[in-house]
Scaffold this motif. Structure first.
Motif, PDB file in Angstrom:
ATOM      1  N   GLN A 160       1.000   4.130  -2.926  1.00 60.48           N
ATOM      2  CA  GLN A 160       0.704   5.529  -2.617  1.00 60.48           C
ATOM      3  C   GLN A 160       1.851   6.460  -3.018  1.00 60.48           C
ATOM      4  O   GLN A 160       1.626   7.628  -3.311  1.00 60.48           O
ATOM      5  CB  GLN A 160       0.388   5.693  -1.127  1.00 60.48           C
ATOM      6  CG  GLN A 160      -0.981   5.138  -0.781  1.00 60.48           C
ATOM      7  CD  GLN A 160      -1.251   5.082   0.705  1.00 60.48           C
ATOM      8  OE1 GLN A 160      -0.330   5.150   1.515  1.00 60.48           O
ATOM      9  NE2 GLN A 160      -2.517   4.920   1.053  1.00 60.48           N
ATOM     10  N   ARG A 213       0.834  -1.203   0.000  1.00 58.54           N
ATOM     11  CA  ARG A 213       0.000   0.000   0.000  1.00 58.54           C
ATOM     12  C   ARG A 213       0.874   1.262   0.000  1.00 58.54           C
ATOM     13  O   ARG A 213       0.620   2.220  -0.729  1.00 58.54           O
ATOM     14  CB  ARG A 213      -0.928  -0.016   1.213  1.00 58.54           C
ATOM     15  CG  ARG A 213      -1.935   1.100   1.259  1.00 58.54           C
ATOM     16  CD  ARG A 213      -2.862   0.952   2.447  1.00 58.54           C
ATOM     17  NE  ARG A 213      -3.708  -0.227   2.348  1.00 58.54           N
ATOM     18  CZ  ARG A 213      -4.884  -0.256   1.713  1.00 58.54           C
ATOM     19  NH1 ARG A 213      -5.331   0.830   1.130  1.00 58.54           N
ATOM     20  NH2 ARG A 213      -5.596  -1.354   1.670  1.00 58.54           N
ATOM     21  N   LYS A 273      -7.679  -8.257  -3.137  1.00 56.22           N
ATOM     22  CA  LYS A 273      -8.909  -7.747  -2.541  1.00 56.22           C
ATOM     23  C   LYS A 273      -8.609  -6.669  -1.495  1.00 56.22           C
ATOM     24  O   LYS A 273      -9.331  -5.683  -1.383  1.00 56.22           O
ATOM     25  CB  LYS A 273      -9.681  -8.892  -1.892  1.00 56.22           C
ATOM     26  CG  LYS A 273     -11.176  -8.654  -1.819  1.00 56.22           C
ATOM     27  CD  LYS A 273     -11.893  -9.892  -1.338  1.00 56.22           C
ATOM     28  CE  LYS A 273     -11.905 -10.909  -2.462  1.00 56.22           C
ATOM     29  NZ  LYS A 273     -12.498 -12.194  -2.085  1.00 56.22           N
ATOM     30  N   GLU A 274      -7.524  -6.852  -0.742  1.00 59.30           N
ATOM     31  CA  GLU A 274      -7.135  -5.875   0.277  1.00 59.30           C
ATOM     32  C   GLU A 274      -6.739  -4.529  -0.337  1.00 59.30           C
ATOM     33  O   GLU A 274      -6.923  -3.479   0.275  1.00 59.30           O
ATOM     34  CB  GLU A 274      -5.959  -6.396   1.106  1.00 59.30           C
ATOM     35  CG  GLU A 274      -6.306  -7.540   2.036  1.00 59.30           C
ATOM     36  CD  GLU A 274      -7.089  -7.085   3.257  1.00 59.30           C
ATOM     37  OE1 GLU A 274      -6.831  -5.977   3.739  1.00 59.30           O
ATOM     38  OE2 GLU A 274      -7.963  -7.848   3.701  1.00 59.30           O
ATOM     39  N   LEU A 275      -6.175  -4.572  -1.539  1.00 59.08           N
ATOM     40  CA  LEU A 275      -5.674  -3.349  -2.177  1.00 59.08           C
ATOM     41  C   LEU A 275      -6.580  -2.805  -3.274  1.00 59.08           C
ATOM     42  O   LEU A 275      -6.203  -1.856  -3.960  1.00 59.08           O
ATOM     43  CB  LEU A 275      -4.282  -3.606  -2.755  1.00 59.08           C
ATOM     44  CG  LEU A 275      -3.182  -3.882  -1.743  1.00 59.08           C
ATOM     45  CD1 LEU A 275      -1.915  -4.299  -2.444  1.00 59.08           C
ATOM     46  CD2 LEU A 275      -2.935  -2.677  -0.870  1.00 59.08           C
ATOM     47  N   GLU A 276      -7.770  -3.381  -3.453  1.00 60.02           N
ATOM     48  CA  GLU A 276      -8.609  -2.963  -4.579  1.00 60.02           C
ATOM     49  C   GLU A 276      -9.119  -1.526  -4.451  1.00 60.02           C
ATOM     50  O   GLU A 276      -9.514  -0.922  -5.443  1.00 60.02           O
ATOM     51  CB  GLU A 276      -9.774  -3.923  -4.782  1.00 60.02           C
ATOM     52  CG  GLU A 276     -10.827  -3.910  -3.714  1.00 60.02           C
ATOM     53  CD  GLU A 276     -11.888  -4.976  -3.925  1.00 60.02           C
ATOM     54  OE1 GLU A 276     -11.820  -5.696  -4.943  1.00 60.02           O
ATOM     55  OE2 GLU A 276     -12.758  -5.097  -3.062  1.00 60.02           O
ATOM     56  N   ASP A 277      -9.066  -0.937  -3.246  1.00 61.05           N
ATOM     57  CA  ASP A 277      -9.523   0.443  -3.095  1.00 61.05           C
ATOM     58  C   ASP A 277      -8.544   1.454  -3.688  1.00 61.05           C
ATOM     59  O   ASP A 277      -8.950   2.538  -4.110  1.00 61.05           O
ATOM     60  CB  ASP A 277      -9.792   0.761  -1.623  1.00 61.05           C
ATOM     61  CG  ASP A 277      -8.559   0.557  -0.752  1.00 61.05           C
ATOM     62  OD1 ASP A 277      -7.729  -0.305  -1.104  1.00 61.05           O
ATOM     63  OD2 ASP A 277      -8.437   1.262   0.274  1.00 61.05           O
ATOM     64  N   ILE A 278      -7.248   1.115  -3.760  1.00 64.73           N
ATOM     65  CA  ILE A 278      -6.266   2.066  -4.311  1.00 64.73           C
ATOM     66  C   ILE A 278      -5.511   1.522  -5.512  1.00 64.73           C
ATOM     67  O   ILE A 278      -4.707   2.243  -6.095  1.00 64.73           O
ATOM     68  CB  ILE A 278      -5.244   2.501  -3.238  1.00 64.73           C
ATOM     69  CG1 ILE A 278      -4.435   1.310  -2.730  1.00 64.73           C
ATOM     70  CG2 ILE A 278      -5.909   3.242  -2.118  1.00 64.73           C
ATOM     71  CD1 ILE A 278      -3.218   1.716  -1.950  1.00 64.73           C
TER      72      ILE A 278
END
Length: 151
Positions: free
Chosen positions: A106, A102, A137-142
């Motif tokens: 970023q 993550r 799935k854990e990183l699909e927001d970014i």
């Protein structure tokens, strides 16, 4: 092309201050450039007639190099960071790796996730696929998966 390299019979001339001097023979343009102690540089060779300008060629080259360096300075180099996982990774260890990935994302880098199998782990490749799915799935927001998992 500069000075004697220009072989066209007639050219459209632009003066040293940017003013239009009109269409004239190349010899006349060369004479004007020599009087000003500057160079005659062909700016637009494909135009009819070709466009030439009276400028200091050394200064012109210096400006071009400086602009290229400035453009190169503003480019962002995207690095590919790698995160290695193993098939028997625990939930907390996976969360640690996800947080590291993550941070990389970023900062603007790409992340390559590698699931490394050793020895007898090769027999259970299909049962370990869920680890990569959970990671994505854990990183699909970014993040977005560019390439699907492959062997």
């Amino acid at each position: 092309m500069i000075n004697e390299q220009i072989r066209d019979r007639e050219i459209r001339l632009i003066g040293e201050n940017g003013e239009q001097l009109g269409v004239m023979p190349t010899k006349e343009a060369m004479r004007l450039a020599k009087e000003a102690e500057l160079d005659l540089v062909k700016i637009a060779p494909t135009a009819k007639p070709p466009v030439c300008k009276i400028i200091d060629y050394g200064k012109y080259r210096y400006e071009l190099v400086r602009k290229e360096k400035e453009a190169k300075k503003k480019q962002k180099v995207i690095e590919v960071k790698e995160v290695r996982l193993s098939p028997n990774i625990d939930v907390n260890d996976l969360n640690t790796k996800v947080s590291a990935a993550r941070k990389f994302i970023q900062k603007g880098n790409k992340v390559k996730v590698t699931l490394r199998f050793r020895g007898r782990e090769m027999a259970h490749v299909q049962s370990s696929r869920h680890i990569l799915d959970d990671f994505a799935k854990e990183l699909e927001d970014i993040a977005v998966v560019d390439k699907p998992a492959k062997m």
